[in-house]
Scaffold this motif. Structure first.
Motif, mmCIF file in Angstrom:
data_model
loop_
_atom_site.group_PDB
_atom_site.id
_atom_site.type_symbol
_atom_site.label_atom_id
_atom_site.label_comp_id
_atom_site.label_asym_id
_atom_site.label_seq_id
_atom_site.Cartn_x
_atom_site.Cartn_y
_atom_site.Cartn_z
ATOM 1 N N VAL A 56 31.832 27.937 -67.131
ATOM 2 C CA VAL A 56 32.185 26.935 -67.893
ATOM 3 C C VAL A 56 32.441 25.575 -67.355
ATOM 4 O O VAL A 56 32.499 25.644 -65.983
ATOM 5 C CB VAL A 56 33.509 27.080 -68.750
ATOM 6 N N THR A 57 32.656 24.525 -67.906
ATOM 7 C CA THR A 57 33.190 23.245 -67.219
ATOM 8 C C THR A 57 34.472 23.268 -66.856
ATOM 9 O O THR A 57 35.025 24.351 -67.369
ATOM 10 C CB THR A 57 32.679 22.048 -67.765
ATOM 11 N N GLY A 58 35.144 22.499 -65.997
ATOM 12 C CA GLY A 58 36.414 22.642 -65.518
ATOM 13 C C GLY A 58 37.540 22.683 -66.657
ATOM 14 O O GLY A 58 37.678 21.844 -67.306
ATOM 15 N N LEU A 59 38.439 23.512 -66.433
ATOM 16 C CA LEU A 59 39.709 23.638 -67.174
ATOM 17 C C LEU A 59 40.759 23.685 -66.181
ATOM 18 O O LEU A 59 40.950 24.525 -65.362
ATOM 19 C CB LEU A 59 39.830 24.495 -68.268
ATOM 20 N N VAL A 60 41.562 22.521 -65.933
ATOM 21 C CA VAL A 60 42.614 22.526 -64.713
ATOM 22 C C VAL A 60 44.056 22.473 -65.398
ATOM 23 O O VAL A 60 44.228 21.388 -66.053
ATOM 24 C CB VAL A 60 42.209 21.554 -63.674
ATOM 25 N N GLN A 76 36.667 31.164 -65.684
ATOM 26 C CA GLN A 76 35.243 32.230 -65.853
ATOM 27 C C GLN A 76 35.795 33.518 -65.418
ATOM 28 O O GLN A 76 36.994 33.569 -65.214
ATOM 29 C CB GLN A 76 34.350 32.031 -64.642
ATOM 30 N N GLN A 77 35.134 34.454 -65.688
ATOM 31 C CA GLN A 77 35.394 35.837 -65.298
ATOM 32 C C GLN A 77 34.318 36.281 -64.541
ATOM 33 O O GLN A 77 33.198 36.029 -64.679
ATOM 34 C CB GLN A 77 36.058 36.380 -66.546
ATOM 35 N N THR A 78 34.543 37.048 -63.344
ATOM 36 C CA THR A 78 33.598 37.664 -62.809
ATOM 37 C C THR A 78 33.823 39.310 -62.646
ATOM 38 O O THR A 78 34.654 39.723 -62.964
ATOM 39 C CB THR A 78 33.369 37.193 -61.324
ATOM 40 N N VAL A 116 39.682 37.210 -63.674
ATOM 41 C CA VAL A 116 39.759 36.064 -64.367
ATOM 42 C C VAL A 116 40.109 35.023 -63.782
ATOM 43 O O VAL A 116 41.075 35.252 -62.896
ATOM 44 C CB VAL A 116 40.537 36.513 -65.824
ATOM 45 N N HIS A 117 39.741 33.854 -63.781
ATOM 46 C CA HIS A 117 39.904 32.853 -62.892
ATOM 47 C C HIS A 117 40.543 31.309 -63.520
ATOM 48 O O HIS A 117 40.018 31.085 -64.723
ATOM 49 C CB HIS A 117 38.633 32.059 -62.030
ATOM 50 N N TYR A 118 41.669 30.980 -62.923
ATOM 51 C CA TYR A 118 42.319 29.756 -63.486
ATOM 52 C C TYR A 118 42.472 28.749 -62.340
ATOM 53 O O TYR A 118 43.404 28.827 -61.297
ATOM 54 C CB TYR A 118 43.582 30.341 -64.041
ATOM 55 N N PRO A 119 41.538 27.425 -62.324
ATOM 56 C CA PRO A 119 41.885 26.455 -61.562
ATOM 57 C C PRO A 119 43.399 25.773 -61.920
ATOM 58 O O PRO A 119 43.671 25.391 -63.128
ATOM 59 C CB PRO A 119 40.762 25.402 -61.955
ATOM 60 N N VAL A 120 43.995 25.578 -61.040
ATOM 61 C CA VAL A 120 45.467 24.931 -61.150
ATOM 62 C C VAL A 120 45.742 23.926 -60.203
ATOM 63 O O VAL A 120 45.379 23.985 -59.027
ATOM 64 C CB VAL A 120 46.633 25.960 -60.680
ATOM 65 N N LYS A 121 46.113 22.518 -60.565
ATOM 66 C CA LYS A 121 46.210 21.530 -59.449
ATOM 67 C C LYS A 121 47.677 21.497 -59.258
ATOM 68 O O LYS A 121 48.444 21.226 -60.117
ATOM 69 C CB LYS A 121 45.711 20.247 -60.324
ATOM 70 N N PHE A 122 47.979 21.472 -57.889
ATOM 71 C CA PHE A 122 49.016 21.626 -57.381
ATOM 72 C C PHE A 122 49.716 20.331 -56.711
ATOM 73 O O PHE A 122 48.630 19.853 -55.853
ATOM 74 C CB PHE A 122 49.309 22.800 -56.316
ATOM 75 N N THR A 123 50.666 19.860 -57.073
ATOM 76 C CA THR A 123 51.125 18.493 -56.111
ATOM 77 C C THR A 123 52.343 19.118 -55.079
ATOM 78 O O THR A 123 52.211 18.241 -54.332
ATOM 79 C CB THR A 123 51.934 17.828 -57.125
ATOM 80 N N LYS A 124 52.863 20.416 -55.563
ATOM 81 C CA LYS A 124 53.821 20.550 -54.683
ATOM 82 C C LYS A 124 53.179 22.020 -54.001
ATOM 83 O O LYS A 124 53.592 23.117 -54.514
ATOM 84 C CB LYS A 124 55.233 21.183 -55.093
ATOM 85 N N PRO A 125 53.123 22.009 -52.591
ATOM 86 C CA PRO A 125 52.535 23.272 -52.000
ATOM 87 C C PRO A 125 54.045 24.164 -51.719
ATOM 88 O O PRO A 125 55.059 23.763 -51.826
ATOM 89 C CB PRO A 125 51.972 22.958 -50.556
ATOM 90 N N GLY A 126 53.784 25.485 -51.276
ATOM 91 C CA GLY A 126 54.651 26.121 -51.180
ATOM 92 C C GLY A 126 54.699 27.496 -51.661
ATOM 93 O O GLY A 126 53.799 27.747 -52.185
ATOM 94 N N ILE A 178 43.486 21.566 -55.822
ATOM 95 C CA ILE A 178 43.204 22.386 -56.813
ATOM 96 C C ILE A 178 43.061 23.733 -56.397
ATOM 97 O O ILE A 178 42.267 23.990 -55.316
ATOM 98 C CB ILE A 178 41.815 21.888 -57.668
ATOM 99 N N HIS A 179 43.689 24.592 -56.767
ATOM 100 C CA HIS A 179 43.719 26.049 -56.101
ATOM 101 C C HIS A 179 43.146 27.064 -57.371
ATOM 102 O O HIS A 179 43.405 26.849 -58.634
ATOM 103 C CB HIS A 179 44.822 26.632 -55.458
ATOM 104 N N THR A 180 42.636 28.229 -57.154
ATOM 105 C CA THR A 180 42.022 29.109 -58.177
ATOM 106 C C THR A 180 43.085 30.193 -58.276
ATOM 107 O O THR A 180 43.075 31.000 -57.200
ATOM 108 C CB THR A 180 40.795 29.449 -58.098
ATOM 109 N N ILE A 181 43.687 30.472 -59.215
ATOM 110 C CA ILE A 181 44.660 31.594 -59.523
ATOM 111 C C ILE A 181 43.647 32.682 -60.048
ATOM 112 O O ILE A 181 43.119 32.341 -61.161
ATOM 113 C CB ILE A 181 45.776 31.229 -60.227
ATOM 114 N N GLN A 182 43.738 34.049 -59.829
ATOM 115 C CA GLN A 182 42.862 35.119 -60.061
ATOM 116 C C GLN A 182 43.933 36.113 -60.435
ATOM 117 O O GLN A 182 44.829 36.650 -59.802
ATOM 118 C CB GLN A 182 41.917 35.170 -58.948
#
Length: 504
Positions: free
Chosen positions: A27-31, A48-50, A116-126, A196-200
């Motif tokens: 799919v196209t991006g969902l963040v 997406q799922q793999t 199953v993959h979830y792109p998440v945009k983080f502003t605060k690392p940690g 952006i990191h991918t949570i899986q």
């Protein structure tokens, strides 16, 4: 153009946004966007799922129940957020008396089945503690694994539910040998840098039912009930790159000391792309100058110059972009023993859950030597990405057929020169950008363009070998960009620059 989704968008409509035909395909991006150290995501809002050959995530709603069987525990959408959830099916192990088949209906190793993959945009690392809202009816549908960017840390393995049977329940406990019902505060992910990191999530037990998940930096936070999802931005692939790397590590073997100077630009772009995608820590080997026998097309003096330029491309790009402090960049010809040993060490560290992807950005000889020196039992966990027969057929010591005879997996994609060897003005966006990191990348490609050894680079800016890295970053065999373009590179690098400005 990016748009914002209202938090109350029904799951059915969200599903249509994710896929107009087959649920779970590319799919196209969902963040999802983290805000103030917290992000909440609907299970059905995945990108997406793999690894779905044996088990797959299926959508259930109040209006639609999957027809996959066996599935003995009915539809639980009524109590789910937005009346929709995911379930891993088929569900063949319902009770402890049912046969446990490792690698099919159970996987104690993460990242092997139904990811199953979830792109998440983080502003605060940690550090982020992971909670999941799940529904379990018995003792054999209450476990799952969580990872980030294709890695599966111990702190994300064996999430466990014991309490709250037959109802939607939030939990964040890790099953241990001593405590089968789980220990609190041991399920967490460490986000190294903003972006952006991918949570899986991957299967531990089939039949697992999944409604929402949240990540929080507050160790004492305990969620209750249905939570409002965090803002989600959507975008087309033309303006947002999907970062969804496969499991495992990456190694790059480049030449650059041969007549073709494109590895200067390819090196800079490859390192910048990995850094921008938050994946620099997964690069475990980089070597250059792998053309081990000098040909007549380049003089001894010119080749010596190339060695120095390639080392400069590695060291300066790594310093300017950051993220590579622990990595040694090897000159494959001048440090042949050390180079082969380092790559062999990376091969020997490979496993089914942590394979090694080798990017063949030059002749195959160093790869062959490292395979010869490494444990043959590990070769089945090695995948070699290639895009052009000019590299495959150029070995002085190993042919491509001999590389494959080691038992590695060939991953062949189209010729990357088609979209990534372009007229010089197509890179003016980097030359004219005020950020010196982008200016440096442009300069590397320009140095190759003004090379005096070959003429076919004149007027061109070439980072073709970096297309294999872009393919890996965006999913590799799980739907990666096989024909990436300059616009794809530009989008990823500019997005990183915009969220990671330089400071004096």
């Amino acid at each position: 153009m990016s748009i914002k989704l209202d938090k109350t968008v029904p799951a059915i409509i969200l599903g249509l946004l994710i896929s107009a035909s087959v649920w779970g395909q590319k799919v196209t991006g969902l963040v999802a966007e983290e805000q103030q150290g917290l992000v909440v995501v609907e299970a059905e809002a995945f990108a997406q799922q793999t690894l779905i050959e044996k088990r797959k995530w299926y959508l259930s709603t109040e209006l639609d129940t999957p027809t996959v069987s066996p599935d003995q525990d009915g539809n639980h959408a009524k109590g789910a957020s937005k009346q929709a959830y995911l379930e891993i099916l088929p569900d063949t192990r319902v009770t402890h008396d049912d046969e446990l088949i490792r690698g099919e209906n159970f996987s104690d190793q993460p990242g092997l089945i139904a990811i199953v993959h979830y792109p998440v945009k983080f502003t605060k690392p940690g550090r982020y503690y992971v909670w999941v809202r799940a529904y379990s009816t018995g003792s054999e549908d209450n476990g799952i694994h969580v990872g980030i960017d294709g890695t599966w840390p111990e702190s994300g393995q064996r999430m466990q539910w014991c309490e709250g049977k037959d109802k939607w329940t939030w939990e964040s406990k890790q099953r241990t040998k001593e405590e089968h019902c789980g220990v609190p505060h041991q399920i967490f992910l460490d986000v190294a840098e903003a972006g952006i990191h991918t949570i899986q999530f991957s299967m531990r037990e089939d039949g697992f039912e999944f409604d929402q998940f949240l990540l929080t930096q507050d160790i004492n936070y305990v969620p209750e009930g249905i939570l409002a999802a965090s803002p989600i931005s959507t975008s087309t692939e033309s303006d947002k790159i999907r970062i969804a790397p496969p499991a495992g590590r990456i190694a790059i073997v480049a030449d650059g000391n041969s007549p073709d100077p494109d590895d200067l630009g390819g090196t800079g772009v490859s390192l910048a792309l990995l850094r921008a995608a938050g994946l620099s820590g997964r690069l475990v080997h980089y070597s250059h100058s792998c053309d081990l026998v000098r040909g007549d097309r380049i003089s001894e003096k010119a080749e010596k110059e190339r060695h120095h330029l390639m080392q400069l491309a590695c060291d300066l790009t790594a310093r300017r972009w950051g993220g590579y402090d622990s990595l040694v960049f090897y000159d494959a010809l001048w440090q042949q023993k050390e180079t082969v040993s380092d790559l062999a060490k990376a091969i020997d560290a490979s496993s089914a859950a942590d394979p090694l992807w080798i990017v063949e950005a030059g002749e195959p000889d160093i790869i062959g030597m490292a395979l010869s020196e490494s444990d043959p039992e590990k070769h089945r966990f090695v995948k070699v990405i290639t895009h052009h027969p000019a590299n495959d057929d150029a070995g002085d010591f190993y042919s491509w057929a001999q590389i494959l005879d080691f038992g590695v997996e060939e991953v062949r994609i189209p010729d990357q020169n088609i979209n990534l060897k372009v007229d010089l003005p197509q890179w003016d966006w980097a030359k004219d950008h005020p950020d010196p990191r982008l200016q440096w990348i442009w300069l590397l490609g320009k140095m190759a363009e003004v090379d005096d050894v070959v003429k076919f680079q004149k007027g061109k800016w070439d980072c073709s070998d970096a297309g294999m890295v872009l393919y890996w970053i965006t999913g590799a065999t799980g739907g990666g960009l096989e024909t990436g373009s300059v616009e794809d590179v530009k989008g990823l690098l500019l997005d990183y620059i915009s969220t990671n400005p330089l400071f004096d």
